[in-house]
Enzyme design. Structure first.
Site, mmCIF file in Angstrom:
data_model
loop_
_atom_site.group_PDB
_atom_site.id
_atom_site.type_symbol
_atom_site.label_atom_id
_atom_site.label_comp_id
_atom_site.label_asym_id
_atom_site.label_seq_id
_atom_site.Cartn_x
_atom_site.Cartn_y
_atom_site.Cartn_z
ATOM 1 N N ASP A 45 -2.688 4.262 -43.339
ATOM 2 C CA ASP A 45 -2.075 3.236 -43.826
ATOM 3 C C ASP A 45 -3.108 1.945 -44.078
ATOM 4 O O ASP A 45 -3.952 1.901 -43.062
ATOM 5 C CB ASP A 45 -0.840 2.876 -43.140
ATOM 6 C CG ASP A 45 0.580 3.576 -43.861
ATOM 7 O OD1 ASP A 45 0.437 4.461 -44.571
ATOM 8 O OD2 ASP A 45 1.450 3.331 -43.108
ATOM 9 N N VAL A 83 0.779 -1.062 -0.186
ATOM 10 C CA VAL A 83 -0.201 -0.041 -0.039
ATOM 11 C C VAL A 83 0.798 1.365 -0.136
ATOM 12 O O VAL A 83 0.517 2.101 -0.879
ATOM 13 C CB VAL A 83 -0.898 0.040 1.125
ATOM 14 C CG1 VAL A 83 -1.618 1.359 1.249
ATOM 15 C CG2 VAL A 83 -1.893 -1.041 1.130
ATOM 16 N N LYS A 94 -0.116 1.241 -49.163
ATOM 17 C CA LYS A 94 0.673 0.573 -50.017
ATOM 18 C C LYS A 94 0.714 -0.628 -50.045
ATOM 19 O O LYS A 94 0.680 -1.444 -49.169
ATOM 20 C CB LYS A 94 2.189 1.294 -49.405
ATOM 21 C CG LYS A 94 2.640 2.566 -49.514
ATOM 22 C CD LYS A 94 3.868 2.882 -49.276
ATOM 23 C CE LYS A 94 4.300 4.112 -49.662
ATOM 24 N NZ LYS A 94 3.709 5.326 -48.632
ATOM 25 N N GLY A 105 2.283 -0.367 -36.941
ATOM 26 C CA GLY A 105 3.476 -0.629 -36.286
ATOM 27 C C GLY A 105 4.387 0.766 -35.579
ATOM 28 O O GLY A 105 3.306 1.344 -35.278
#
Length: 411
Positions: free
Chosen positions: A196, A27, A218, A250
């Site tokens: 992306d 605690v 892409k 990523g």
């Protein structure tokens, strides 16, 4: 404390002020960490403390007095916490605090102290505090729900529109729950999102209808938006007064061309915030039950881009060195040439029976794992119709016994 009275929730400015914590267990450890963050001058009084508290004392973040509490220990304190496992000692601390008019939290009996610790959470400069008349699980649950709602943008805390600029956000390996808290918060405030293909797609669907979403996908060996055009879009929208989130899969700086986008914005005078993300190079194998390092098995990890062949004049990789090493090689963007990379590693010294694991669509609903060796990797990948995105792990770690797909990280 009178149970009939409401508790008065207040924020204390403890920066530079003495706070005494009596007790050194779990605690106390939790309270001390928060007190350090508040800038308090913390002293822990306890014969024994947890290793974490001892580490804080060794780092001089706090002072530790290694003995039992004595009268007079609260002199000069602004705030006190009684957190021992002995009710008599906690009562002694509370009594002295009363005499000196020091607010005191009694961890073992909140009603017996003169203050209570609310369940608190932090979010972008906000502190959310919840009291539930001693129902600690309830206050913690409400606190957590409020913070998660803020993080997800369900609760709008913005008093004004965000400033124009670009946030380069690493969205993680695909699972929408693996984006960082900061990344999700900035995404919830975006006016334009340049996304992306490998970013967390589910989060796009949660955006407000007035957010402009630009598809900058892409596709390997297929359609792709030119990087120069992506750079131009970021600059154009930011200069038009909008807050732009560049949502990438990523981590934006791990083979993500993120730094090129930062450079483009900097050259145009556009402010950029970079939010790192979890790279699929490590996340996808982990969720397939494959550690990229393991004690006594691998002391080195090399992450290699497979977008060009080993004999390509553009290649910057020392394949001879990779063949000599015994640790882990992680290949990204290598699906088309898995067999070629396997052959060159064997030619430079790697045993042909070195284990190989291929994780396709890691962390997503359709994740799958394919196992092979360097000798068979090319044929197995073709037979199993492996397609991008996929992470290839090569080395002894790929042969470790592990749970099935998703087992290591299943919730």
């Amino acid at each position: 404390m009178n149970r009939a009275h409401e508790q008065y929730l207040v924020g204390l400015d403890l920066a530079g002020r003495r706070v005494v914590v009596v007790g050194g267990g779990q605690v106390a450890q939790r309270r001390v960490a928060k007190l350090i963050a508040s800038g308090a001058v913390v002293e822990v009084v306890s014969p024994e403390v947890t290793p974490a508290v001892e580490g804080m004392a060794a780092a001089r973040e706090i002072a530790w007095t290694p003995r039992r509490f004595d009268d007079g220990d609260l002199e000069g304190a602004w705030y006190a916490i009684a957190a021992t496992d002995d009710p008599a000692v906690n009562q002694q601390v509370t009594s002295e605090a009363d005499r000196h008019r020091i607010f005191c939290v009694r961890a073992d009996d909140g009603q017996a102290g003169t203050a209570v610790t609310p369940a608190t959470g932090e979010f972008d400069g906000l502190t959310v505090g919840v009291l539930a008349r001693g129902a600690h699980r309830r206050s913690a649950a409400v606190r957590t729900a409020l913070v998660e709602a803020l993080q997800a943008g369900v609760v709008d805390d913005s008093a004004e529109d965000p400033l124009p600029g670009v946030a380069l956000v690493g969205g993680g390996p695909g699972d929408p729950e693996l984006i960082t808290v900061r990344g999700r918060r900035l995404l919830s405030r975006a006016q334009v999102v340049v996304a992306d293909r490998l970013g967390p797609r589910d989060l796009i669907d949660e955006l407000s209808p007035d957010v402009e979403v630009i598809d900058a996908s892409k596709i390997p060996y297929g359609r792709a938006m030119a990087q120069q055009r992506i750079n131009e879009l970021l600059v154009e929208h930011a200069k038009a007064g909008r807050f732009v989130v560049r949502l990438k899969g990523g981590d934006p700086f791990v083979y993500g061309r993120g730094f090129e986008e930062v450079q483009a914005c900097a050259e145009a005078g556009v402010p950029v915030t970079v939010v790192p993300g979890i790279t699929s190079a490590f996340a996808a194998p982990a969720l397939a039950g494959v550690p990229v390092s393991h004690r006594g098995v691998a002391h080195e990890i090399v992450v290699v881009s497979g977008h060009v062949a080993p004999d390509d004049p553009r290649s910057l990789t020392d394949w001879e060195a990779l063949g000599r090493m015994t640790g882990t090689v992680v290949l990204m963007m290598a699906v088309e040439r898995i067999g070629v990379f396997a052959d060159v590693l064997v030619a430079n010294g790697r045993p042909a029976d070195t284990p190989v694991v291929i994780v396709q669509d890691g962390t997503t609903r359709i994740q799958r794992t394919v196992r092979a060796t360097l000798a068979t990797a090319g044929r197995v990948a073709k037979d199993e119709e492996v397609s991008p995105p996929a992470i290839v792990v090569i080395g002894p770690v790929a042969g470790l016994d592990a749970p099935g797909p998703g087992g290591a990280g299943a919730a």
